[in-house]
Design an enzyme around this catalytic site. Structure first.
Site, PDB file in Angstrom:
ATOM      1  N   TYR A   1     -10.878 -11.228   7.317  1.00 41.36           N
ATOM      2  CA  TYR A   1     -11.685 -10.001   7.500  1.00 41.36           C
ATOM      3  C   TYR A   1     -13.174 -10.345   7.611  1.00 41.36           C
ATOM      4  CZ  TYR A   1      -7.619  -7.116   6.564  1.00 41.36           C
ATOM      5  OH  TYR A   1      -6.387  -6.524   6.642  1.00 41.36           O
TER       6      TYR A   1
ATOM      7  N   ARG B   1      -7.388  12.129  -1.356  1.00 44.35           N
ATOM      8  CA  ARG B   1      -8.181  11.278  -0.471  1.00 44.35           C
ATOM      9  C   ARG B   1      -9.282  12.069   0.234  1.00 44.35           C
ATOM     10  NH1 ARG B   1     -10.316   8.518   2.140  1.00 44.35           N
ATOM     11  NH2 ARG B   1      -9.674   6.873   3.527  1.00 44.35           N
TER      12      ARG B   1
ATOM     13  N   ARG C   1       0.063   5.892   2.009  1.00 47.69           N
ATOM     14  CA  ARG C   1       0.045   6.556   3.275  1.00 47.69           C
ATOM     15  C   ARG C   1       1.091   7.613   3.362  1.00 47.69           C
ATOM     16  NH1 ARG C   1      -0.945   1.317   6.443  1.00 47.69           N
ATOM     17  NH2 ARG C   1       0.763   0.523   5.262  1.00 47.69           N
TER      18      ARG C   1
ATOM     19  N   ASP D   1      -8.379  -2.007  -3.522  1.00 48.41           N
ATOM     20  CA  ASP D   1      -8.144  -2.656  -2.226  1.00 48.41           C
ATOM     21  C   ASP D   1      -8.576  -4.109  -2.361  1.00 48.41           C
ATOM     22  OD1 ASP D   1      -7.453  -1.911   0.777  1.00 48.41           O
ATOM     23  OD2 ASP D   1      -9.052  -3.393   0.817  1.00 48.41           O
TER      24      ASP D   1
ATOM     25  N   ARG E   1       0.849  -1.190   0.000  1.00 48.29           N
ATOM     26  CA  ARG E   1       0.000   0.000   0.000  1.00 48.29           C
ATOM     27  C   ARG E   1       0.887   1.243   0.000  1.00 48.29           C
ATOM     28  NH1 ARG E   1      -2.321  -1.056   5.075  1.00 48.29           N
ATOM     29  NH2 ARG E   1      -1.482  -3.146   5.092  1.00 48.29           N
TER      30      ARG E   1
HETATM   31  O1  1CP Z   1      -0.040   1.395  -3.620  1.00 49.69           O
HETATM   32  C1  1CP Z   1      -1.209   1.258  -3.254  1.00 49.69           C
HETATM   33  O2  1CP Z   1      -1.768   2.071  -2.523  1.00 49.69           O
HETATM   34  C2  1CP Z   1      -1.910   0.052  -3.808  1.00 49.69           C
HETATM   35  C3  1CP Z   1      -3.334  -0.095  -3.460  1.00 49.69           C
HETATM   36  C4  1CP Z   1      -3.684  -0.998  -2.310  1.00 49.69           C
HETATM   37  C5  1CP Z   1      -3.345  -2.345  -2.145  1.00 49.69           C
HETATM   38  C6  1CP Z   1      -2.433  -3.200  -3.005  1.00 49.69           C
HETATM   39  C7  1CP Z   1      -4.524  -0.639  -1.211  1.00 49.69           C
HETATM   40  C8  1CP Z   1      -5.142   0.699  -0.981  1.00 49.69           C
HETATM   41  N1  1CP Z   1      -4.751  -1.748  -0.472  1.00 49.69           N
HETATM   42  C9  1CP Z   1      -4.031  -2.804  -0.997  1.00 49.69           C
HETATM   43  C10 1CP Z   1      -3.988  -4.198  -0.537  1.00 49.69           C
HETATM   44  C11 1CP Z   1      -4.443  -4.524   0.825  1.00 49.69           C
HETATM   45  N2  1CP Z   1      -5.492  -4.016   1.525  1.00 49.69           N
HETATM   46  C12 1CP Z   1      -3.861  -5.541   1.614  1.00 49.69           C
HETATM   47  C13 1CP Z   1      -2.742  -6.454   1.146  1.00 49.69           C
HETATM   48  C14 1CP Z   1      -1.397  -5.840   1.263  1.00 49.69           C
HETATM   49  C15 1CP Z   1      -0.912  -5.559   2.651  1.00 49.69           C
HETATM   50  O3  1CP Z   1      -0.788  -6.515   3.459  1.00 49.69           O
HETATM   51  O4  1CP Z   1      -0.642  -4.384   2.952  1.00 49.69           O
HETATM   52  C16 1CP Z   1      -4.540  -5.600   2.829  1.00 49.69           C
HETATM   53  C17 1CP Z   1      -4.270  -6.513   3.997  1.00 49.69           C
HETATM   54  C18 1CP Z   1      -5.582  -4.628   2.766  1.00 49.69           C
HETATM   55  C19 1CP Z   1      -6.604  -4.327   3.794  1.00 49.69           C
HETATM   56  C20 1CP Z   1      -6.496  -2.928   4.249  1.00 49.69           C
HETATM   57  N3  1CP Z   1      -7.000  -1.876   3.550  1.00 49.69           N
HETATM   58  C21 1CP Z   1      -5.829  -2.427   5.391  1.00 49.69           C
HETATM   59  C22 1CP Z   1      -5.084  -3.280   6.434  1.00 49.69           C
HETATM   60  C23 1CP Z   1      -5.787  -3.356   7.734  1.00 49.69           C
HETATM   61  C24 1CP Z   1      -5.209  -4.394   8.678  1.00 49.69           C
HETATM   62  O5  1CP Z   1      -5.795  -5.495   8.764  1.00 49.69           O
HETATM   63  O6  1CP Z   1      -4.158  -4.112   9.289  1.00 49.69           O
HETATM   64  C25 1CP Z   1      -5.953  -1.025   5.371  1.00 49.69           C
HETATM   65  C26 1CP Z   1      -5.416  -0.037   6.354  1.00 49.69           C
HETATM   66  C27 1CP Z   1      -6.705  -0.708   4.197  1.00 49.69           C
HETATM   67  C28 1CP Z   1      -7.041   0.655   3.693  1.00 49.69           C
HETATM   68  C29 1CP Z   1      -6.203   1.059   2.532  1.00 49.69           C
HETATM   69  N4  1CP Z   1      -6.215   0.429   1.304  1.00 49.69           N
HETATM   70  C30 1CP Z   1      -5.379   1.068   0.443  1.00 49.69           C
HETATM   71  C31 1CP Z   1      -4.798   2.169   1.153  1.00 49.69           C
HETATM   72  C32 1CP Z   1      -3.855   3.166   0.553  1.00 49.69           C
HETATM   73  C33 1CP Z   1      -5.304   2.141   2.470  1.00 49.69           C
HETATM   74  C34 1CP Z   1      -4.978   3.063   3.658  1.00 49.69           C
HETATM   75  C35 1CP Z   1      -5.098   4.492   3.504  1.00 49.69           C
HETATM   76  C36 1CP Z   1      -6.437   5.103   3.246  1.00 49.69           C
HETATM   77  O7  1CP Z   1      -7.444   4.752   3.914  1.00 49.69           O
HETATM   78  O8  1CP Z   1      -6.442   6.030   2.429  1.00 49.69           O
END
Ligand code: 1CP
Length: 320
Positions: A126, A15, A6, A51, A2
């Site tokens: 999840y 965002r 962030r 996501d 991700r």
């Molecule tokens: O570069 C990128 O931003 C790519 C896009 C992307 C990807 C590949 C996002 C956007 N999410 C993901 C995959 C994802 N989502 C995974 C697998 C990779 C990893 O382990 O990091 C997982 C577990 C998720 C689930 C998820 N979505 C979480 C994790 C929560 C936990 O269980 O700890 C979170 C925080 C999100 C929200 C999210 N998705 C993406 C972003 C940039 C964000 C966070 C920021 C926001 O809300 O704007």
């Protein structure tokens, strides 16, 4: 990883315009967010902005992505009726915005685009827990108590994942990555018995597309050999397994990616540089893709990331 999320101010600005799901549903914006880290850091590939929960949202599972928390499920799945709510995913109908985002990106990018999906275990965690979890205890309890229902659930999630990847590749994605972020909480025996068949089913479902398939997990050092049996062309490693050992265990036929601890990018340049060098020193000569071992931490200074990318490129040339 991700990445964009962030750490980039330009991402945080965009965002503000809506929720994360709304951003994913708007091809123009999702494409822009995908491009931001490529523009800024000059990396060699882009990862689609979406996501892992989007396909589930698209088939009608109530998902909210809560800032600072992660995915939260309105009605967690804990019985047969819940599992039956996981109907087949038809990306062109259920989530045409993803297909359109990929198509826009492929037209614009001059580096390859990596498509992705969540792996069955990670999605199931999840759905069962109802949100992020550290122990995944409810998920494991469900798996142990209801092995047949669990198998059906993972099969459905594997088919949803394969459909999602297929649509992304058909729209032009040049590689795919399967995120099994939380499967490291299982023992090797449980992984083999309760999860590996579904991962294989997912990857087999896109084998005919002839694009590299990357399988990634966190804390999965004890599972590497079993992960290799899924048929993936590449395995993502977090920072816990030294790269040379991971590479020796997986063998020369499997490409590896990852390995720098994201925490190294919170340090001074000298420390980040030293940590990066250690990774590169342990990397095999062929079949290694430099990356972090997990997502970029939100507090990371983007300028340091750019420096890491430049440094890796420099070192790659020096060593060639
Ligand atoms: O570069 C990128 O931003 C790519 C896009 C992307 C990807 C590949 C996002 C956007 N999410 C993901 C995959 C994802 N989502 C995974 C697998 C990779 C990893 O382990 O990091 C997982 C577990 C998720 C689930 C998820 N979505 C979480 C994790 C929560 C936990 O269980 O700890 C979170 C925080 C999100 C929200 C999210 N998705 C993406 C972003 C940039 C964000 C966070 C920021 C926001 O809300 O704007």
């Amino acid at each position: 990883m991700r990445q964009a999320g962030r750490s980039l101010p330009e991402y945080r600005e965009l965002r503000k315009s809506g929720t994360l799901i709304e951003l994913c549903e708007t091809p123009e914006l999702a494409a822009e967010v995908t491009l931001q880290p490529v523009r800024r850091h000059g990396v060699d590939a882009a990862i689609l902005f979406s996501d892992i929960m989007i396909p589930l949202h698209a088939i009608g599972v109530g998902v909210e992505i809560v800032p600072g928390v992660g995915p939260v499920i309105a009605a967690p799945i804990r019985d047969r009726r819940g599992v039956e709510r996981l109907r087949p995913f038809e990306p062109e109908v259920d989530a045409p915005y993803v297909v359109e985002t990929v198509a826009r990106l492929v037209a614009e990018l001059d580096v390859p685009l990596i498509g992705f999906t969540g792996a069955p275990f990670t999605l199931a965690s999840y759905l069962i827990e109802g949100g992020p979890s550290k122990s995944h205890a409810l998920t494991k309890a469900f798996m142990y108590s209801e092995p047949e229902l669990w198998r059906q659930m993972l099969e459905r999630l594997a088919d949803i994942g394969a459909a999602s990847l297929r649509a992304q590749v058909n729209a032009g994605a040049q590689a795919v990555q399967v995120f099994d972020s939380w499967v490291g909480s299982l023992s090797l025996a449980d992984y083999r018995q309760h999860v590996a068949p579904a991962v294989k089913r997912l990857l087999d479902g896109v084998a005919d597309l002839n694009v590299p398939r990357i399988l990634f997990g966190v804390g999965t050092g004890h599972l590497l050999e079993a992960m290799r049996e899924s048929g993936a062309e590449a395995i993502g490693l977090d920072w816990r397994v030294p790269l040379d050992q991971g590479s020796a265990r997986l063998g020369p036929e499997i490409a590896i990616q990852g390995n720098l601890d994201p925490a190294a990018c919170l340090c001074s340049w000298d420390v980040a540089r030293e940590r990066t060098l250690e990774v590169l020193d342990r990397a095999p000569e062929r079949g290694y893709v430099f990356n972090l071992g997990h997502g970029v931490l939100p507090e990371t200074d983007p300028a340091l990331l750019t420096r890491v990318v430049e440094f890796v490129r420099e070192q790659t040339q020096v060593r060639a």
